[in-house]
Structure formats: structure tokens, C-alpha cells
Write a protein that holds these residues in place. Structure first.
Motif, PDB file in Angstrom:
ATOM      1  N   LEU A 446       0.829  -1.212   0.000  1.00 35.83           N
ATOM      2  CA  LEU A 446       0.000   0.000   0.000  1.00 35.83           C
ATOM      3  C   LEU A 446       0.862   1.259   0.000  1.00 35.83           C
ATOM      4  O   LEU A 446       0.599   2.219  -0.733  1.00 35.83           O
ATOM      5  CB  LEU A 446      -0.921  -0.005   1.219  1.00 35.83           C
ATOM      6  CG  LEU A 446      -2.045  -1.053   1.228  1.00 35.83           C
ATOM      7  CD1 LEU A 446      -2.634  -1.182   2.631  1.00 35.83           C
ATOM      8  CD2 LEU A 446      -3.134  -0.675   0.221  1.00 35.83           C
ATOM      9  N   ARG A 447       1.910   1.266   0.829  1.00 34.73           N
ATOM     10  CA  ARG A 447       2.761   2.464   0.929  1.00 34.73           C
ATOM     11  C   ARG A 447       3.536   2.699  -0.365  1.00 34.73           C
ATOM     12  O   ARG A 447       3.704   3.846  -0.795  1.00 34.73           O
ATOM     13  CB  ARG A 447       3.728   2.298   2.106  1.00 34.73           C
ATOM     14  CG  ARG A 447       3.037   2.277   3.463  1.00 34.73           C
ATOM     15  CD  ARG A 447       4.023   2.056   4.600  1.00 34.73           C
ATOM     16  NE  ARG A 447       3.323   1.665   5.812  1.00 34.73           N
ATOM     17  CZ  ARG A 447       3.590   0.580   6.526  1.00 34.73           C
ATOM     18  NH1 ARG A 447       4.572  -0.226   6.145  1.00 34.73           N
ATOM     19  NH2 ARG A 447       2.906   0.300   7.614  1.00 34.73           N
ATOM     20  N   GLY A 460     -11.525  -4.241  -3.377  1.00 38.05           N
ATOM     21  CA  GLY A 460     -11.196  -5.629  -3.716  1.00 38.05           C
ATOM     22  C   GLY A 460     -10.262  -6.263  -2.704  1.00 38.05           C
ATOM     23  O   GLY A 460     -10.387  -7.457  -2.387  1.00 38.05           O
ATOM     24  N   MET A 461      -9.314  -5.478  -2.172  1.00 40.42           N
ATOM     25  CA  MET A 461      -8.406  -5.989  -1.143  1.00 40.42           C
ATOM     26  C   MET A 461      -9.183  -6.385   0.115  1.00 40.42           C
ATOM     27  O   MET A 461      -8.953  -7.453   0.700  1.00 40.42           O
ATOM     28  CB  MET A 461      -7.363  -4.930  -0.787  1.00 40.42           C
ATOM     29  CG  MET A 461      -6.386  -4.628  -1.900  1.00 40.42           C
ATOM     30  SD  MET A 461      -5.296  -3.248  -1.447  1.00 40.42           S
ATOM     31  CE  MET A 461      -4.115  -3.322  -2.791  1.00 40.42           C
ATOM     32  N   CYS A 462     -10.121  -5.520   0.516  1.00 40.79           N
ATOM     33  CA  CYS A 462     -10.931  -5.812   1.706  1.00 40.79           C
ATOM     34  C   CYS A 462     -11.808  -7.040   1.473  1.00 40.79           C
ATOM     35  O   CYS A 462     -12.001  -7.860   2.381  1.00 40.79           O
ATOM     36  CB  CYS A 462     -11.794  -4.604   2.069  1.00 40.79           C
ATOM     37  SG  CYS A 462     -10.840  -3.139   2.537  1.00 40.79           S
ATOM     38  N   LEU A 463     -12.312  -7.170   0.253  1.00 42.67           N
ATOM     39  CA  LEU A 463     -13.109  -8.351  -0.101  1.00 42.67           C
ATOM     40  C   LEU A 463     -12.277  -9.631   0.010  1.00 42.67           C
ATOM     41  O   LEU A 463     -12.742 -10.645   0.544  1.00 42.67           O
ATOM     42  CB  LEU A 463     -13.658  -8.206  -1.517  1.00 42.67           C
ATOM     43  CG  LEU A 463     -15.061  -7.630  -1.672  1.00 42.67           C
ATOM     44  CD1 LEU A 463     -15.347  -7.291  -3.128  1.00 42.67           C
ATOM     45  CD2 LEU A 463     -16.115  -8.606  -1.152  1.00 42.67           C
ATOM     46  N   MET A 547      -9.164  -2.485   7.293  1.00 51.64           N
ATOM     47  CA  MET A 547      -9.843  -1.701   6.252  1.00 51.64           C
ATOM     48  C   MET A 547      -9.382  -0.249   6.301  1.00 51.64           C
ATOM     49  O   MET A 547      -9.141   0.382   5.262  1.00 51.64           O
ATOM     50  CB  MET A 547     -11.365  -1.772   6.435  1.00 51.64           C
ATOM     51  CG  MET A 547     -11.973  -3.120   6.123  1.00 51.64           C
ATOM     52  SD  MET A 547     -13.763  -3.139   6.417  1.00 51.64           S
ATOM     53  CE  MET A 547     -14.329  -2.013   5.151  1.00 51.64           C
ATOM     54  N   TRP A 548      -9.253   0.281   7.510  1.00 49.53           N
ATOM     55  CA  TRP A 548      -8.771   1.659   7.694  1.00 49.53           C
ATOM     56  C   TRP A 548      -7.362   1.798   7.111  1.00 49.53           C
ATOM     57  O   TRP A 548      -7.054   2.786   6.443  1.00 49.53           O
ATOM     58  CB  TRP A 548      -8.790   2.011   9.180  1.00 49.53           C
ATOM     59  CG  TRP A 548      -8.485   3.443   9.489  1.00 49.53           C
ATOM     60  CD1 TRP A 548      -9.370   4.462   9.656  1.00 49.53           C
ATOM     61  CD2 TRP A 548      -7.172   4.026   9.675  1.00 49.53           C
ATOM     62  NE1 TRP A 548      -8.706   5.637   9.927  1.00 49.53           N
ATOM     63  CE2 TRP A 548      -7.361   5.402   9.949  1.00 49.53           C
ATOM     64  CE3 TRP A 548      -5.872   3.524   9.626  1.00 49.53           C
ATOM     65  CZ2 TRP A 548      -6.293   6.265  10.173  1.00 49.53           C
ATOM     66  CZ3 TRP A 548      -4.806   4.395   9.856  1.00 49.53           C
ATOM     67  CH2 TRP A 548      -5.024   5.736  10.132  1.00 49.53           C
ATOM     68  N   GLU A 549      -6.494   0.814   7.358  1.00 51.89           N
ATOM     69  CA  GLU A 549      -5.139   0.837   6.798  1.00 51.89           C
ATOM     70  C   GLU A 549      -5.182   0.867   5.271  1.00 51.89           C
ATOM     71  O   GLU A 549      -4.432   1.608   4.635  1.00 51.89           O
ATOM     72  CB  GLU A 549      -4.363  -0.408   7.249  1.00 51.89           C
ATOM     73  CG  GLU A 549      -4.003  -0.475   8.709  1.00 51.89           C
ATOM     74  CD  GLU A 549      -3.199  -1.734   9.022  1.00 51.89           C
ATOM     75  OE1 GLU A 549      -1.962  -1.685   8.921  1.00 51.89           O
ATOM     76  OE2 GLU A 549      -3.818  -2.772   9.341  1.00 51.89           O
ATOM     77  N   VAL A 550      -6.040   0.033   4.688  1.00 53.33           N
ATOM     78  CA  VAL A 550      -6.128  -0.039   3.229  1.00 53.33           C
ATOM     79  C   VAL A 550      -6.538   1.311   2.645  1.00 53.33           C
ATOM     80  O   VAL A 550      -5.911   1.819   1.703  1.00 53.33           O
ATOM     81  CB  VAL A 550      -7.125  -1.137   2.804  1.00 53.33           C
ATOM     82  CG1 VAL A 550      -7.432  -1.042   1.309  1.00 53.33           C
ATOM     83  CG2 VAL A 550      -6.577  -2.528   3.138  1.00 53.33           C
TER      84      VAL A 550
END
Length: 620
Positions: A446-447, A460-463, A547-550
């Protein structure tokens, strides 16, 4: 002339494991049985189903239900088998009626084939048949195959004589220690914690019981406990004639964390749990010793047993069964039952002898990829396959703890979980060999791509993560350390849940850590911080933080606050603020994950459904 469709429906299939080292996996497939073939396909939203397998009916040699007492690690709990060519296909139906329909139809269509004379009624697992212990997978079966019969039955004792039953027992009641699914017509399903009338207990393995609807049948005797009685001889943890000193000698000799036994105390009718631990003493150094806990009874109200007062049980076997999976105030979980003359280590599977063992010469180690709580992670090659190798620091984990982690990983297999290929115990340090995830951990991913990820990609990542966690939830596992740093990203940007070093199998969806356990405060639910109580709902809280991180592109939560400041904020009811890239509907889900009470939080299955609904809206 086109073949006629006979049956169709969604079930779960297990990998046929044609390669000796291939991991088990359970995948949902849409099955179609017609007059020529048994086909199964992968359903893909918005796309044509993809055919994944086709078995000509003329090649099938046996179709039967699978009779087993092992836990079923997928959501469908009714297995049956299709033996064709030299392969076994295990299929799991959602209920017994569905399984019977498919077995009947397949038998009818294959009854004139070149069939086997005998078949194996249980699973092929860990390099042997569980029914007959043969170690050759294509060995002749051990039960006569009936191509006309609907479904085979587990061999059971003869029905007892009714007059003997009444003389034997009268009105005696038992309590189910765990769920049991009836396999044959003579079986009776059990529901955990329910009471049943005991009809006959003369057989050493199978007891006859009756439920509150008047239905009776056989159940495994170790799945129940007498409501009023102390018949513990059939349980491997009970040692009747051993004193305190003898128990200490035996457990110290065993030397395994959580090795335990139940024995008679000096006072008649009183029992003691003796357990071995290496937990650090007051000086922080390992202190091998045996702890003794007297099993106490409540003095008022209904009779109940306990080791820690908050956890009351109607019977002693219930109490032991619970604490085998939950420390709940004890120095350690009751992990390994020990009996006089029988070493517990003989019962545990020797990893060096089963199909998961990787030969050291086949494993080539490369550059370091990172480090974790238990050791280094290196890139490697195994049989020309690129892998990630998790080395275990000897001072961080004992051989037994390593094998326990490996056993956990072997039970789990899903496309959204990082897959374990095998273990290597014949070298030092020992190691776990995983599939290689080219794009590394999710937090770094992500970074590195900050400003280049769309909202759809983030969703999609959270899914992906919610799908993997929903599987864990359905399999009665909790992760206990869910965070972006513990998820990995594949070459095609698929996110998978990793690092199950803290995973625990739970019976009641709750795990209370033993003293001294550490956990990441900024990802932890209030009940974890206050009471060290973990559950799938505490994993849901952590998922909200993930999810917050994403949606913050890899930012650390509460990055400018200390742990004590975070705890203070949570106690005041404050929560992480809405990320700039998160839709309102996504932040609503985050807030739902962060409800104060665990029972007010959603399940992963519900989160997966809600995230999929948001995805459908954004792509339509």
C-alpha cells in the motif's frame, strides 16, 4: 442424442491430491450429473462458469458416503466419495438428504460398471486409511461394497436386548460434549450441551442414547458424559491410581507444554488436574514445573464443576474438554493428555514421517525477505517451485509448539489464505514452507503504491481478506493477529491472509490467553485489551482497522499515540476517523466492526456480503 441431466447443485470438493506433497483444499463447485458424466465448474460472478473437472461415469468404480469422526474443515459437513481410475474425489454436501440423493443417483448410473469388491469407508489422511490403517493409497478396501445399497453404515454393535437395557441403567442422563452428525441409519446426531437419555452403555465404543423427541441411536461414547457420575476410565486423560509425586514424575518426563492428567485426590470423590508448563517464572526465565488444580464444586444451587470460578460445567469431562482449547485462567491450555505407561508423544503425529515433510536436500534457501515474531523468512526453491521459508528461532518456539502451529496450518486451505506446502523438521532450525507471494506484505504494498490505487482496488483488497476470514470463521478458527502486515499480495495483486502463529482452534468461539500473552493494542478490541478474550468478533474489530489501513494507503493507525493513549481514547468511545478515500458505505462497515460489545459486531460472512454489495454497486 444429448445426455439427460439427472442432478445438479452446489457442493464442496476436496483436492484429489494426485501429488504426494500437494496441500488439501476445499473449493465450492457447481456439480452436474448427467447420463454420461459427472462434471463440476467454478461459478464466476458476471462470467460463464469455468469447467474444472469431468469424470466419465463408465470410469467410476465406487460411490459411497464417508464415515468419519474427524472434524470437517469446510462449511458442508456431509462427505461422500467417488473412486474413479486411480483417484479419490471427496465431495461434501450441505445436508444428509442431499448426500443421499447424490449417492443413490450415482450408484444407479454406475451399478453395471467394473466396480471394486471392497471399499474404504473412511478418509485417506496423513499417509494412511483411517479405517484400516493401510499405508498404500490404492490398497484393496476393507468393507464390502454394495452397488445396490443407498449408503453404507458404520459397523455398529448389535442392538441390545430391551430387557437388559431396563435392568442395566434405568433413567440415566448424559450431556453431549460436542456435536456429532449421524452417519448410518442406526446413529443419532448430537448437539453440544444437550441432554440425552442413556439407554445402553455396555459397548466399549458406542453407546445408545435417546433425544427429547424420542429418537434413539448410537453415538461415540467419548462424545458424551454422564450427568451424574464419575465414569472417566474411557477418557485418555484419567489416571485413577497415581499420587501427586507420581503425576509430577510422569509429566516432567513427558516435558511437553500443556501435558496434563486428571487423577484422584486424597479425599474421596475429589479430583485434581495436574499440568506441566515451561512458563517463565518471576525472573523471566523458563521454569519447568507441574501445577496442580483441584476440581471444585459449587456449594449452592445446581451442582457445577470449575477450575476457575467464572467457568462452570455440569460434568468433569465437559470441564476438561473446554480447557483443552481454552486456558481461561490456567497457566496453560490442557494440550496433551498423558496416561500411565502410554507416552503422549506416541499419539501425536510424527511430522517427519507423513506426507507434509519436506526433504532438506530438496530445499534451497535464498535471500532474506523479512522477519517475524518467531524467526526469519527467506526466499527459497523447492522442487523448482519458488517458495517462502519461515525459519523458527529455537529460543522462541519449542519443537512441540512448532508442530502445533504446523498442524493448524495443515487444517486450513482456501484460495484467500497463504498456503502451507510442507514442513522441514530434519534440519535446524526447523521451518515452514509456504507459497511465494511476489508482492510482499499488504502494508508495504500500500505504501509503495500510494496515490496509484483506485477505490475499487482498495475495496477488492478488503473483499479478499473478508473472504479468507469468513472461511476461518466457518471453520471455527480465530486469527488473533489480523493486520495489513500479516496479509500478503500475489503477483496478480490478490490479497491473502497469512501468519497463523497466533491462530487457535476454538469450540465456543472464544479463546482466553494464558498469562503473559502479548497482542498488538492498536488492532485489538476492548475485550482483548481488558480481559485477553479473543473470538471471531475480536478478529472483526481488527478487520475494521485493516480496512482503515487499506483506505489510508498503509498509514499506521493511531500513529502519533502511545498504547496507553489509544486505550484511553477507546474507553471514551472514540474511534479512528473516516479515511479520505473511503466511501460512506465503507466507513459505516468500519464503525460496525468497532462496536463496543462483541455481540453487536457483524460476522465475517455478513461483512463479505455487505462488501460484495458495495462492489456490485460501484461496478454496475
Amino acid at each position: 442424442m444429448f445426455p439427460r441431466v439427472i442432478l445438479k447443485g452446489t457442493m464442496i470438493k476436496k483436492s484429489q491430491q494426485k501429488k504426494r506433497t500437494s496441500p488439501s483444499n476445499y473449493k465450492e463447485r457447481f456439480f452436474v450429473l448427467d447420463t454420461q458424466d459427472l462434471k463440476y465448474s467454478e461459478r464466476r460472478p458476471g462470467k460463464k462458469p469455468m469447467l474444472k473437472g469431468c469424470i466419465e461415469l463408465s470410469r467410476i468404480k465406487c460411490v459411497e458416503i464417508v464415515c468419519t469422526d474427524v472434524p470437517i474443515p469446510c462449511s458442508f459437513k456431509y462427505p461422500f466419495q467417488v473412486f474413479h481410475d486411480s483417484h479419490y474425489l471427496y465431495i461434501f454436501a450441505p445436508d444428509n438428504d442431499c448426500r443421499q440423493r447424490w449417492v443413490r443417483a450415482l450408484k444407479e448410473e454406475t451399478k453395471y460398471n467394473n466396480l471394486v469388491a471392497k471399499y474404504h469407508p473412511n478418509f485417506w489422511m496423513e499417509g494412511k486409511w483411517r479405517c484400516c490403517q493401510q499405508t498404500e493409497k490404492l490398497a484393496a478396501g476393507c468393507h464390502v461394497y454394495d452397488p445396490e445399497g443407498c449408503a453404507s453404515k458404520k459397523p455398529l454393535p448389535q442392538l441390545p436386548d430391551p430387557e437388559t437395557e431396563l435392568q442395566d441403567l434405568g433413567q440415566q442422563w448424559v450431556i453431549a460434549l460436542q456435536d456429532y452428525t449421524a452417519i448410518g441409519d442406526d446413529d443419532l446426531s448430537l448437539q453440544k450441551d444437550q441432554e440425552y437419555l442413556l439407554i445402553n452403555s455396555s459397548h466399549s465404543d458406542w453407546w445408545s442414547v435417546q433425544d427429547d423427541r424420542g429418537c434413539s441411536g448410537f453415538v461415540p461414547c467419548t462424545y458424551v458424559a454422564e450427568k451424574y457420575g464419575n465414569n472417566f476410565e474411557r477418557f485418555e486423560w484419567y489416571n485413577k491410581h497415581i499420587n501427586r509425586g507420581g503425576a509430577e514424575d510422569l509429566l516432567m518426563k513427558e516435558g511437553k507444554e500443556g501435558a496434563f492428567m486428571v487423577r484422584d485426590s486424597r479425599h474421596a470423590g475429589v479430583y485434581t488436574v495436574s499440568v506441566f508448563t515451561k512458563a517463565p517464572g518471576s525472573n523471566g526465565e523458563k521454569n519447568p514445573r507441574v501445577k496442580h488444580y483441584q476440581i471444585r464444586q459449587t456449594e449452592t444451587g445446581r451442582r457445577a464443576f470449575y477450575l476457575a470460578e467464572k467457568y462452570l460445567f455440569s460434568t468433569i469431562p465437559e470441564l476438561i474438554h473446554y480447557h483443552q482449547h481454552n486456558a481461561a485462567g490456567l497457566i496453560t491450555r490442557l494440550r496433551h493428555p498423558v496416561s500411565q505407561g502410554i507416552r503422549c508423544s506416541q499419539e501425536a503425529a510424527d511430522l517427519s514421517k507423513d506426507q507434509w515433510e519436506i526433504v532438506p536436500e530438496e530445499l534451497n534457501l535464498g535471500q532474506e525477505l523479512g522477519s517475524g515474531q518467531f524467526g526469519l523468512v527467506l526466499e527459497g526453491r523447492w522442487r523448482e517451485t519458488r517458495v517462502a521459508v519461515k525459519m523458527i528461532r529455537e529460543e522462541c518456539m519449542s519443537d512441540d509448539e512448532f508442530k502445533e502451529e504446523a498442524k493448524v496450518m495443515m487444517k486450513l486451505s482456501h484460495c484467500k489464505l497463504v498456503q502451507l506446502y510442507g514442513v522441514c523438521t530434519q534440519r535446524s532450525p526447523m521451518c515452514l514452507v509456504f507459497e511465494f507471494m511476489e508482492n510482499g506484505c499488504l502494508s508495504d504494498y500500500l505504501r509503495e503504491r500510494k496515490g496509484r490505487l483506485s477505490q475499487n482496488v482498495m475495496l477488492g483488497m478488503c473483499l479478499d481478506v473478508s473472504e479468507g476470514m469468513s472461511y476461518l470463521e466457518n471453520s471455527n478458527f480465530i486469527h488473533r493477529d489480523l493486520a495489513a502486515r500479516n496479509c500478503l499480495v500475489s503477483s496478480d495483486n490478490e490479497v491473502k491472509v497469512s501468519d497463523f502463529g497466533m491462530t487457535r482452534f476454538v469450540l465456543d468461539d472464544q479463546y482466553t490467553s494464558s498469562h503473559g500473552s502479548k497482542f498488538p493494542v492498536k488492532w485489538s478490541a476492548p475485550e482483548v485489551i481488558k480481559y485477553s478474550k479473543f473470538s471471531s468478533k475480536s478478529d472483526v474489530w481488527s478487520f475494521g482497522v485493516l480496512m482503515w489501513e487499506v483506505y489510508n494507503e498503509g498509514r499506521l493507525p493511531y500513529e502519533n499515540r502511545s498504547n496507553s493513549e489509544v486505550v484511553e481514547s477507546l474507553n471514551k468511545g472514540l474511534r479512528l476517523l473516516k479515511p479520505r478515500f473511503a466511501q460512506d458505505s465503507v466507513y459505516v462497515l468500519m464503525e460496525w466492526c468497532w462496536k463496543e460489545k462483541p455481540e453487536d459486531r457483524p460476522s465475517f460472512a455478513l461483512l463479505l456480503h455487505e462488501l460484495a454489495s458495495i462492489s456490485d454497486l460501484t461496478t454496475s
